[in-house]
Motif scaffolding. Structure first.
Motif, PDB file in Angstrom:
ATOM      1  N   PHE A 404       0.734  -1.304   0.062  1.00  0.00           N
ATOM      2  CA  PHE A 404       0.003  -0.011  -0.043  1.00  0.00           C
ATOM      3  C   PHE A 404       0.945   1.208  -0.193  1.00  0.00           C
ATOM      4  CE2 PHE A 404      -2.269   3.426   2.377  1.00  0.00           C
ATOM      5  CZ  PHE A 404      -3.192   3.549   1.449  1.00  0.00           C
ATOM      6  N   ASN A 405       0.591   2.084  -0.783  1.00  0.00           N
ATOM      7  CA  ASN A 405       1.228   3.285  -1.125  1.00  0.00           C
ATOM      8  C   ASN A 405       0.277   4.492  -1.066  1.00  0.00           C
ATOM      9  OD1 ASN A 405       2.542   5.800  -1.988  1.00  0.00           O
ATOM     10  ND2 ASN A 405       4.043   4.599  -3.157  1.00  0.00           N
ATOM     11  N   ALA A 406       0.250   5.217   0.020  1.00  0.00           N
ATOM     12  CA  ALA A 406      -0.894   6.362   0.161  1.00  0.00           C
ATOM     13  C   ALA A 406      -1.054   7.236  -0.927  1.00  0.00           C
ATOM     14  CB  ALA A 406      -0.872   7.058   1.492  1.00  0.00           C
ATOM     15  N   GLU A 407       0.117   7.336  -1.581  1.00  0.00           N
ATOM     16  CA  GLU A 407       0.284   8.620  -2.486  1.00  0.00           C
ATOM     17  C   GLU A 407      -0.274   7.924  -3.941  1.00  0.00           C
ATOM     18  OE1 GLU A 407       4.052   9.867  -3.152  1.00  0.00           O
ATOM     19  OE2 GLU A 407       4.261  10.706  -1.179  1.00  0.00           O
ATOM     20  N   SER A 408      -0.359   6.861  -4.318  1.00  0.00           N
ATOM     21  CA  SER A 408      -0.695   6.266  -5.591  1.00  0.00           C
ATOM     22  C   SER A 408      -1.834   5.053  -5.367  1.00  0.00           C
ATOM     23  CB  SER A 408       0.397   5.580  -6.427  1.00  0.00           C
ATOM     24  OG  SER A 408       1.055   4.551  -5.590  1.00  0.00           O
ATOM     25  N   ASP A 409      -2.055   4.721  -4.388  1.00  0.00           N
ATOM     26  CA  ASP A 409      -3.186   3.419  -4.162  1.00  0.00           C
ATOM     27  C   ASP A 409      -4.410   4.182  -3.327  1.00  0.00           C
ATOM     28  OD1 ASP A 409      -1.228   1.975  -5.202  1.00  0.00           O
ATOM     29  OD2 ASP A 409      -0.543   1.264  -3.173  1.00  0.00           O
ATOM     30  N   ARG A 410      -5.502   3.697  -3.444  1.00  0.00           N
ATOM     31  CA  ARG A 410      -6.710   4.160  -2.616  1.00  0.00           C
ATOM     32  C   ARG A 410      -7.153   2.773  -1.876  1.00  0.00           C
ATOM     33  NH1 ARG A 410     -12.245   4.319  -6.391  1.00  0.00           N
ATOM     34  NH2 ARG A 410     -13.791   5.013  -4.604  1.00  0.00           N
ATOM     35  N   GLN A 411      -7.301   3.595  -0.624  1.00  0.00           N
ATOM     36  CA  GLN A 411      -7.906   2.661   0.522  1.00  0.00           C
ATOM     37  C   GLN A 411      -9.139   2.182   0.425  1.00  0.00           C
ATOM     38  OE1 GLN A 411      -5.697   1.725   3.333  1.00  0.00           O
ATOM     39  NE2 GLN A 411      -7.322   0.119   3.525  1.00  0.00           N
ATOM     40  N   GLY A 412      -9.507   0.926   0.923  1.00  0.00           N
ATOM     41  CA  GLY A 412     -10.880   0.644   0.802  1.00  0.00           C
ATOM     42  C   GLY A 412     -11.931   1.195   2.156  1.00  0.00           C
ATOM     43  N   PRO A 413     -13.049   0.796   2.030  1.00  0.00           N
ATOM     44  CA  PRO A 413     -13.696  -0.179   1.204  1.00  0.00           C
ATOM     45  C   PRO A 413     -14.042   0.645  -0.174  1.00  0.00           C
ATOM     46  CG  PRO A 413     -15.123   0.307   3.437  1.00  0.00           C
ATOM     47  CD  PRO A 413     -13.814   1.610   3.163  1.00  0.00           C
ATOM     48  N   LEU A 414     -13.957  -0.369  -1.270  1.00  0.00           N
ATOM     49  CA  LEU A 414     -14.194   0.061  -2.559  1.00  0.00           C
ATOM     50  C   LEU A 414     -15.528  -0.697  -3.029  1.00  0.00           C
ATOM     51  CD1 LEU A 414     -10.356  -0.800  -3.871  1.00  0.00           C
ATOM     52  CD2 LEU A 414     -11.410   1.261  -3.079  1.00  0.00           C
ATOM     53  N   ILE A 415     -15.944  -0.034  -4.157  1.00  0.00           N
ATOM     54  CA  ILE A 415     -17.201  -0.387  -4.860  1.00  0.00           C
ATOM     55  C   ILE A 415     -16.924  -1.446  -5.979  1.00  0.00           C
ATOM     56  CG2 ILE A 415     -19.191   0.108  -6.252  1.00  0.00           C
ATOM     57  CD1 ILE A 415     -19.547   2.614  -4.438  1.00  0.00           C
ATOM     58  N   LEU A 416     -17.104  -2.700  -5.875  1.00  0.00           N
ATOM     59  CA  LEU A 416     -16.973  -3.605  -6.999  1.00  0.00           C
ATOM     60  C   LEU A 416     -18.308  -3.555  -7.997  1.00  0.00           C
ATOM     61  CD1 LEU A 416     -15.040  -6.369  -5.484  1.00  0.00           C
ATOM     62  CD2 LEU A 416     -13.976  -4.222  -6.507  1.00  0.00           C
ATOM     63  N   GLY A 417     -19.170  -3.246  -7.527  1.00  0.00           N
ATOM     64  CA  GLY A 417     -20.265  -3.699  -8.650  1.00  0.00           C
ATOM     65  C   GLY A 417     -21.476  -2.227  -8.024  1.00  0.00           C
ATOM     66  N   ILE A 418     -22.263  -2.161  -9.182  1.00  0.00           N
ATOM     67  CA  ILE A 418     -23.131  -1.002  -8.830  1.00  0.00           C
ATOM     68  C   ILE A 418     -24.448  -1.303  -9.656  1.00  0.00           C
ATOM     69  CG2 ILE A 418     -22.072   0.879 -10.537  1.00  0.00           C
ATOM     70  CD1 ILE A 418     -22.986   3.031  -8.486  1.00  0.00           C
ATOM     71  N   ALA A 419     -25.510  -0.864  -9.013  1.00  0.00           N
ATOM     72  CA  ALA A 419     -26.765  -0.785 -10.114  1.00  0.00           C
ATOM     73  C   ALA A 419     -27.566   0.577 -10.141  1.00  0.00           C
ATOM     74  CB  ALA A 419     -27.912  -1.859  -9.443  1.00  0.00           C
ATOM     75  N   LEU A 420     -27.781   0.891 -11.574  1.00  0.00           N
ATOM     76  CA  LEU A 420     -28.227   2.114 -11.800  1.00  0.00           C
ATOM     77  C   LEU A 420     -29.666   1.857 -12.606  1.00  0.00           C
ATOM     78  CD1 LEU A 420     -25.058   1.848 -13.081  1.00  0.00           C
ATOM     79  CD2 LEU A 420     -25.156   4.282 -12.245  1.00  0.00           C
ATOM     80  N   SER A 421     -30.338   2.932 -12.366  1.00  0.00           N
ATOM     81  CA  SER A 421     -31.659   3.013 -13.098  1.00  0.00           C
ATOM     82  C   SER A 421     -32.139   4.324 -13.255  1.00  0.00           C
ATOM     83  CB  SER A 421     -32.731   2.230 -12.520  1.00  0.00           C
ATOM     84  OG  SER A 421     -33.241   2.916 -11.098  1.00  0.00           O
ATOM     85  N   ARG A 422     -33.030   4.713 -14.427  1.00  0.00           N
ATOM     86  CA  ARG A 422     -33.426   6.064 -14.526  1.00  0.00           C
ATOM     87  C   ARG A 422     -34.533   5.979 -15.505  1.00  0.00           C
ATOM     88  NH1 ARG A 422     -28.417   7.996 -18.368  1.00  0.00           N
ATOM     89  NH2 ARG A 422     -28.921   6.772 -20.375  1.00  0.00           N
ATOM     90  N   PRO A 423     -35.333   6.867 -15.499  1.00  0.00           N
ATOM     91  CA  PRO A 423     -36.488   7.017 -16.414  1.00  0.00           C
ATOM     92  C   PRO A 423     -36.259   6.943 -17.741  1.00  0.00           C
ATOM     93  CG  PRO A 423     -36.964   8.435 -14.692  1.00  0.00           C
ATOM     94  CD  PRO A 423     -35.255   8.130 -14.713  1.00  0.00           C
ATOM     95  N   ILE A 424     -37.120   6.307 -18.425  1.00  0.00           N
ATOM     96  CA  ILE A 424     -36.849   6.249 -20.068  1.00  0.00           C
ATOM     97  C   ILE A 424     -36.968   7.422 -20.643  1.00  0.00           C
ATOM     98  CG2 ILE A 424     -37.707   5.162 -22.207  1.00  0.00           C
ATOM     99  CD1 ILE A 424     -38.773   2.726 -20.558  1.00  0.00           C
TER     100      ILE A 424
END
Length: 534
Positions: A404-424
């Motif tokens: 882990f490198n605080a300058e170049s890496d990103r600490q978790g928790p991380l999102i690995l999946g997302i659900a999206l919806s919007r009106p047609i």
């Protein structure tokens, strides 16, 4: 001529023998379950012995009129009681026979808690082929069994069966059972997973009825897998999605490959399109066709892997306000490193969404996954994170030297999946449907949906059946297919709260009233009545 006379002392034993034989014959018939020669012989012998005793009693009456057995008041009273008892038994037997032959149930609860809704009753009565619910569990929940019995009473084509998967492993393998308590619906050659019954998640009328409605529907959801850019193969080979494809077919989905560069537009019968880790960028015309497909209510499942750098899907993802992180998700958990390796993200935390309902505290894992970033909020777009890594994870910029490198890496928790919806945006298709299509179509979809997963390897052959990886994939497809737009509207029935909220003083008064005051008043009244009669 000398007349031979039996004494009452000698004939009473004949009565006891007859009653004993009659009892033994009836008991044997009850145990065996049918009229066997042994039980029938005992019953006939007992009846004959009792009949002989009655005849002898009558003969004794002729020699001693003053002591006539049938003329005694006790005999008459006993005979009347015997006939009354016999009449009662006959009437009770007739009532039970009629009750069993003409079954009728009366639900007196305020909300008809034990009565199926009119929509369900009509659906089950109109079934034109057998429908069976299989519960793979060695224990039978009284609540679930009573609900299934209510369904079975509505139509001869509905049935259910409890199966112990340990005693019948062949049938469990046929249905693909993974855990004890899984429930499946079978209609002809079609099988559909319903749920896993637990104490907190019993079967409900909504679940069973809507599953029957879906599996018997003429409308079949069609899933197209985009091909031509190095996407995962649908045929059996290393890294393919053949197990996932077969699981979709088992759930009554139609699966077809789609070469969008040749068709130039997404077919009108597409329920959703799966884009599984393209290795080369899509043509601009293909991206435009996918965006047009979404505008008229189309749904997309997008998965990436560590080699997917520039897929050409950025314009589509940007329209939803999300992006894909280029770094690989790693984890420093000792358990995960020993079991899966550092570059396989283990997930046991899930978002509150229909896709992940019931997933909490269950594992899924994603080798060499990439995180999903919410770049900006788009108006009318509803987003829900699905897969969340632990705090011990991070997005590693240098997979060759994991640290882990605080300058170049990103600490978790991380999102690995997302659900999206919007009106047609536009419900009008590019070309008008034919009259036949209009007649067969259901009500128009109200929204367009998209699921983006930062990994594809979790669903490939060999990993698809591990933990709940397959459930994540299949539930995503089910939600994107929007099959819930054809569900029957059945309101859940809950008993009304009729509790009395009383104070401690009121509770104490009721206790004294029921335990001391009322019994004491009854004792006083009884004493007074006794004194007056004296």
């Amino acid at each position: 001529m000398k007349t031979f006379k039996f004494s009452n002392k000698s004939t009473k034993y004949l009565l006891f023998v007859g009653l004993f034989l009659l009892f033994m014959g009836l008991s044997a018939m009850a145990v065996i379950g049918n009229w066997e020669p042994i039980s029938l012989g005992l019953i006939i012998t007992g009846i004959v012995a009792i009949g002989i005793w009655l005849v002898l009693q009558g003969n004794n009456d002729l020699t001693s009129p003053g002591q006539a057995f049938w003329g005694k008041r006790s005999t008459q009273a006993g005979t009347n009681a015997a006939f009354a008892m016999l009449g009662f038994v006959v009437i009770l037997g007739l009532i039970n026979f009629l009750g069993n032959r003409y079954n009728y149930r009366l639900d007196l609860t305020e909300n008809n808690l034990f009565t199926l809704s009119p929509e369900t009753q009509q659906l089950v009565r109109n079934l034109n082929q057998p429908v069976k619910v299989w519960i793979f569990d060695q224990t039978q929940s009284p609540q679930d069994k009573e609900l299934l019995e209510n369904y079975r009473r509505q139509g001869a084509n509905f049935s259910f069966e409890y199966v112990d998967p340990n005693n019948n492993p062949g049938l469990a393998k046929k249905f693909g059972v993974k855990d004890v308590g899984e429930v499946y619906l079978e209609v002809g050659e079609k099988r559909q997973y319903l749920q896993r019954v637990r104490e907190a998640e019993p079967l409900t009328e909504q679940t069973i009825t809507n599953a029957i409605q879906q599996i018997k529907s003429d409308r079949t959801a069609k899933v197209y897998f985009l091909q031509g850019h190095g996407e995962r193969s649908l045929e059996t080979k290393d890294g393919s999605l053949s197990e996932a494809v077969q699981a979709l077919k088992d759930k009554n989905f139609q699966v077809e490959p789609l070469k969008l560069a040749e068709t130039k537009e997404v077919p009108k019968d597409a329920t959703l399109v799966v884009i599984a880790a393209p290795q080369q960028a899509l043509f601009e015309a293909e991206v435009t066709a996918l965006k047009e497909y979404q505008k008229r209510g189309g749904n997309l499942l997008v998965t990436v892997d560590k080699n997917t750098k520039s897929s050409g899907l950025e314009p589509i993802l940007q329209d939803w306000g999300i992006g894909i992180d280029d770094r690989i998700v790693v984890n420093d958990s000792e358990f995960q490193v020993s079991a899966l390796g550092k570059t396989a993200a283990l997930v046991s935390s899930y978002g509150n969404h229909p896709i992940t309902e019931g997933f909490q505290n269950r594992y899924s894992f994603y080798p060499s996954a990439r995180a999903i970033n919410v770049v900006k909020l788009i108006e009318n777009v509803k987003s829900t994170p699905l897969l969340l890594t632990s705090e011990q994870s991070w997005a590693e910029s240098n997979p060759d030297q994991i640290e882990f490198n605080a300058e170049s890496d990103r600490q978790g928790p991380l999102i690995l999946g997302i659900a999206l919806s919007r009106p047609i945006e536009s419900a009008t298709p590019q070309s008008s449907p034919t009259p036949n299509q209009q007649n067969k179509s259901d009500k128009p979809l109200q929204e367009t949906r998209m699921v983006v997963l930062g990994n594809t390897d979790f669903a490939v052959d060999g990993l698809f059946s591990q933990q709940i990886n397959g459930d994540v994939f299949l539930n995503s497809i089910s939600w994107l297919s929007q099959q819930d737009d054809r569900l029957l509207s059945i309101s859940p029935k809950e008993p009304k709260n009729r509790r009395l909220n009383i104070t401690t003083l009121q509770a104490s008064f009721l206790s004294w009233l029921s335990i001391i005051i009322v019994p004491f008043l009854g004792l006083l009244i009884a004493g007074f009545m006794w004194w007056r009669r004296r």
